[in-house]
Design an enzyme around this catalytic site. Structure first.
Site, PDB file in Angstrom:
ATOM      1  N   ASP A  60       0.871  -1.171   0.000  1.00  0.00           N
ATOM      2  CA  ASP A  60       0.000   0.000   0.000  1.00  0.00           C
ATOM      3  C   ASP A  60       0.907   1.221   0.000  1.00  0.00           C
ATOM      4  O   ASP A  60       1.545   1.535   1.002  1.00  0.00           O
ATOM      5  CB  ASP A  60      -0.892  -0.007   1.246  1.00  0.00           C
ATOM      6  CG  ASP A  60      -1.850   1.181   1.275  1.00  0.00           C
ATOM      7  OD1 ASP A  60      -1.735   2.083   0.415  1.00  0.00           O
ATOM      8  OD2 ASP A  60      -2.718   1.216   2.173  1.00  0.00           O
ATOM      9  N   ASN A  87       3.987   5.221 -11.282  1.00  0.00           N
ATOM     10  CA  ASN A  87       2.849   5.074 -12.179  1.00  0.00           C
ATOM     11  C   ASN A  87       1.543   4.783 -11.449  1.00  0.00           C
ATOM     12  O   ASN A  87       0.463   5.077 -11.971  1.00  0.00           O
ATOM     13  CB  ASN A  87       3.133   3.954 -13.179  1.00  0.00           C
ATOM     14  CG  ASN A  87       1.892   3.521 -13.933  1.00  0.00           C
ATOM     15  OD1 ASN A  87       1.425   4.195 -14.839  1.00  0.00           O
ATOM     16  ND2 ASN A  87       1.326   2.383 -13.539  1.00  0.00           N
ATOM     17  N   TYR A 156      -8.603  13.899  -8.907  1.00  0.00           N
ATOM     18  CA  TYR A 156      -7.533  13.245  -9.659  1.00  0.00           C
ATOM     19  C   TYR A 156      -6.745  14.278 -10.463  1.00  0.00           C
ATOM     20  O   TYR A 156      -5.509  14.289 -10.450  1.00  0.00           O
ATOM     21  CB  TYR A 156      -8.129  12.189 -10.577  1.00  0.00           C
ATOM     22  CG  TYR A 156      -7.167  11.571 -11.559  1.00  0.00           C
ATOM     23  CD1 TYR A 156      -6.296  10.560 -11.161  1.00  0.00           C
ATOM     24  CD2 TYR A 156      -7.135  11.990 -12.892  1.00  0.00           C
ATOM     25  CE1 TYR A 156      -5.413   9.979 -12.070  1.00  0.00           C
ATOM     26  CE2 TYR A 156      -6.261  11.414 -13.804  1.00  0.00           C
ATOM     27  CZ  TYR A 156      -5.406  10.419 -13.392  1.00  0.00           C
ATOM     28  OH  TYR A 156      -4.531   9.847 -14.289  1.00  0.00           O
ATOM     29  N   LYS A 160      -2.799  15.301 -10.090  1.00  0.00           N
ATOM     30  CA  LYS A 160      -1.832  15.227 -11.177  1.00  0.00           C
ATOM     31  C   LYS A 160      -1.164  16.583 -11.424  1.00  0.00           C
ATOM     32  O   LYS A 160       0.019  16.643 -11.781  1.00  0.00           O
ATOM     33  CB  LYS A 160      -2.495  14.712 -12.454  1.00  0.00           C
ATOM     34  CG  LYS A 160      -2.852  13.227 -12.396  1.00  0.00           C
ATOM     35  CD  LYS A 160      -1.623  12.367 -12.118  1.00  0.00           C
ATOM     36  CE  LYS A 160      -1.927  10.884 -12.217  1.00  0.00           C
ATOM     37  NZ  LYS A 160      -0.748  10.042 -11.921  1.00  0.00           N
TER      38      LYS A 160
END
Length: 262
Positions: A60, A87, A156, A160
């Site tokens: 995790d 990634n 999200y 990013k």
């Protein structure tokens, strides 16, 4: 395609989320370049996958202790860590007003904070060991969602955007020993493409919005990451490499009724 020696043979490379989708594509490219590829994810590769034979760690990445133990185990096994590709990540569709605070927190933790945690531990390993040759490379997989509106995946997109800012800051702090760059990725055609874009007709419609006429393949992302990790990019740090096929065709072009569209 002509093979180019990227100088990655024998390099120890950790690809987080490296057993499915984009991550698997990245792992394959580094493996084909001769690197020793180590993967991690919440669960191992599916049976029969061509990356199932790669060294795998279940971790995790939001847990700093788990990350430290994983990095220590990799160094104990291989004696060094040369490259990390951050990634791991992703997010389900959820409108910002409807999603819970806990949901948003988990998305940011997975897509931003985990990459920082992995990078910190990688930096420690790269600068205190590596067989007496301190140094290494970190490649962060970012997204066009961090540079344009991301409805349905707002947290999200924000994470990013944070990845690209983090990349620049770490590159300055950790130069010259550790180079840090990001790959800003557009839509990718993975095994989950139908889930994201609908049936084959939906996938083709998305392809048509991209100037190159198609979504990226996972290997396209892998090749970009491998270049940034290689000695060919020895003077590149703090950079954002756009891998999006030219981005998106401006909406006004398709909406325009003018005879001569540009």
């Amino acid at each position: 395609m002509t093979n180019i020696d990227l100088g990655l043979a024998g390099k120890v490379v950790l690809v987080t989320g490296g057993v499915r989708g984009v991550g698997a594509g990245i792992s394959r490219v580094f493996r084909d370049a001769g690197a020793v590829v180590v993967t991690c994810a919440r669960r191992p590769a599916d049976e029969g996958s061509d990356v199932a034979d790669l060294e795998f760690h279940s971790a995790d990445l939001r847990d700093p202790e788990a990350v430290r133990e994983m990095i220590d185990a990799i160094v104990a096994t291989h004696g060094r860590l040369d490259v990390v590709v951050n990634n791991a990540g992703g997010a389900p569709f959820a409108l910002a007003a409807d999603a819970s605070a806990n949901f948003h927190s988990k998305i940011v933790a997975l897509n931003l904070l985990s990459a920082l945690t992995v990078s910190q531990e990688a930096h420690r390993a790269m600068t205190t060991g590596n067989g007496g040759e301190p140094g290494g490379v970190i490649v962060n997989i970012s997204s066009v969602s961090g540079h344009r509106p991301s409805p349905g995946t707002a947290s999200y997109g924000a994470a990013k955007a944070g990845i690209d800012s983090l990349t620049q800051s770490l590159a300055v702090e950790w130069a010259p020993a550790v180079r840090v760059n990001s790959v800003v990725v557009g839509p990718v055609k993975t095994e989950l493409a139908d889930l994201h874009y609908g049936d084959a007709e939906g996938v083709a419609a998305v392809d048509a919005t991209i100037p190159m006429g198609r979504m990226a393949e996972p290997a396209d992302v892998g090749r970009a990451a491998a270049f940034l990790a290689s000695p060919l990019a020895a003077y590149i740090t703090g950079a954002q490499l756009l891998v999006h096929g030219g981005g998106e065709k401006p909406a006004f072009l398709s909406a325009s009724t003018a005879e001569n569209k540009h």
